[in-house]
Design a protein around this motif. Sequence first.
Motif, short mmCIF file in Angstrom:
data_model
loop_
_atom_site.label_atom_id
_atom_site.label_comp_id
_atom_site.label_asym_id
_atom_site.label_seq_id
_atom_site.Cartn_x
_atom_site.Cartn_y
_atom_site.Cartn_z
N ILE A 9 -10.51 -7.88 -16.11
CA ILE A 9 -11.27 -7.47 -14.93
C ILE A 9 -11.63 -6.00 -15.07
O ILE A 9 -10.78 -5.18 -15.43
N GLY A 10 -12.88 -5.67 -14.82
CA GLY A 10 -13.32 -4.28 -14.91
C GLY A 10 -14.45 -4.02 -13.94
O GLY A 10 -14.70 -4.82 -13.03
N LEU A 11 -15.13 -2.89 -14.16
CA LEU A 11 -16.19 -2.47 -13.24
C LEU A 11 -17.50 -2.28 -13.98
O LEU A 11 -17.52 -1.85 -15.14
N THR B 188 -16.98 -5.36 -9.17
CA THR B 188 -15.98 -5.92 -10.07
C THR B 188 -16.64 -6.99 -10.93
O THR B 188 -17.55 -7.70 -10.48
N VAL B 189 -16.19 -7.06 -12.18
CA VAL B 189 -16.72 -8.02 -13.15
C VAL B 189 -15.55 -8.53 -13.99
O VAL B 189 -14.63 -7.76 -14.27
N LEU C 101 -9.13 0.11 -12.81
CA LEU C 101 -9.92 -0.80 -13.64
C LEU C 101 -10.73 -0.05 -14.70
O LEU C 101 -11.20 1.05 -14.45
N PRO C 102 -10.91 -0.69 -15.87
CA PRO C 102 -11.79 -0.08 -16.88
C PRO C 102 -13.25 -0.24 -16.49
O PRO C 102 -13.61 -1.14 -15.73
N PHE D 15 -16.87 -1.24 -17.66
CA PHE D 15 -17.56 -1.96 -18.74
C PHE D 15 -18.90 -1.33 -19.09
O PHE D 15 -19.42 -1.53 -20.18
#
Lengths: 156, 366
Positions: free
Chosen positions: A50-52, A72-73, B85-86, B88
């Motif tokens: 999960i990331g952004l 969020t992705v 969060l990372p 992307f």
Amino acid sequence: MSFTTSVDAAQERRQRWLSVLAKSPADRIDAVWQAFGPVPEHTVLRRPEIGLVMVQGRISGTGAPFPAGEMTVTRAAVRLCSGELGIGYVGGRHPRQAVIVATIDALAQADGWQQRLEEEIVAPLAEEAGARRRRRASAAAATKVDFFTVAREAGT
Amino acid sequence: MYVAVKGGETAIEHSLELLADRRRGARDVPELSTRQIHEQLALAVDRVMTEGSCYDRELAALAIKQARGDLVEAIFLLRAYRTTLPRFGDSLPLDTRRMAAERRISSTFKDVPGGQVLGPTFDYSHRLLDFALMANGEHPAAPTAPVDAAPDLPRVGDILEREGMLEPPPSEGSPHRDITRTPLTLPASRPVRLQNLARGDEGFLLALAYSTQRGYGNNHPFVGEIRFGAVPVSFVPEELGFAIEIAEIDVTECDMVNQFAGSHDVPPQFTRGYGLAFGHAERKAMAMALVDRALRAQELSETATSPAQDEEFVLAHSDSVEASGFVQHLKLPHYVDFQSELVVVRLLRAEVEARRRQAAFDRAAE
């Protein structure tokens, strides 16, 4: 020349199924995948992460880009034993959906699977998305203003 | 000066437990689900996503539940989560011309091509409390109407631009900065200002926007267009090298048209301010557009005399997480700070008292 065209066409098809799958609700992806039946051996190459993604807007809608805010992705990658590499990028936090999308993406690149995937998964999900869109549009259409125009009487 | 203060652990622990207890409320009332929050308190969710600067309905709903409905606290929770969060990458810029609009209005042209589509709005409600909502009855589905085969909603801005009546927006410039990665520096570019305003506190921006209308930096605005609806987000995954759509998100945008007298080089034309927010957040998008326009004072050779035109004042105070943190930190122990001030004030008072006594003594001696 014809090679480029077929590469472009293949890329366009891949773009389409990845986009349709990403925009479908996670529970629908899950349901159609369950119904699809057995698929070849595959390994999860990149566990769901999960990331952004920073969503860019444009000044006045058409001008220079600016960072509007993140979303969020979830992403994942899957490899079939025959070597095809599939990826899944889906908006929101949906690890299971990302893996299913990556598996479908890999399978759709393997010989002999594309048509069944299109008929049983991608096309129905695209149709559902169209129906959702139409439902929302027809509710909006009911709120469109009809102006009554009153003609002025001559001389007043 | 801060000094570590020991003790209070049990009190803090119990305070957190009491907070959780109060959050749950009376146990004979069913507990709220996060799904209920993002379905039925959707506009609170939209505000938390916009100012939390993170589009995720479920997370925003969870934050609202955890914060007991305190939206500024919920925004803080969402901002804190996103730091774990990372990144992307960046999406391709949204193309709001492709929006499946649920609402689209213009206050500049009655007969705007595509029509005035009201969508769901409070604008025409009577603002009378509806006691029927206390009865928990089911509500019938909204009416529908046939949809045009290709509902085309041309942008009002494009129409005016073609006539030369409206300034075109600045096109691609140098790569912009991202204030979540590099600290804000002044003067800021317009993209940086817009990023700051997009995550800025709605109340703060609303008050500033209102101040411009009341004469503190008047910019004579008209709503060129407001639209709300779903837009696809395109992203180029590193593994692919080409763009795919990864989601469809709801956004509100406001293109504000403002007066401008023109100059030696530019014939008279209207200028613009822009607002964009996640979800349905019209008040926020409009306030953002007004403040965006006010901050362009210098660029448009206007005299900047009002708070809304002061870039440093606006951009440095727009963030609710920073503002609330700094105001609320005053609650933390300042015992030593205060002790030292107490000593100083006592000393000063003693000096004043001594001087007064000396003066009285001198007068008596005369």
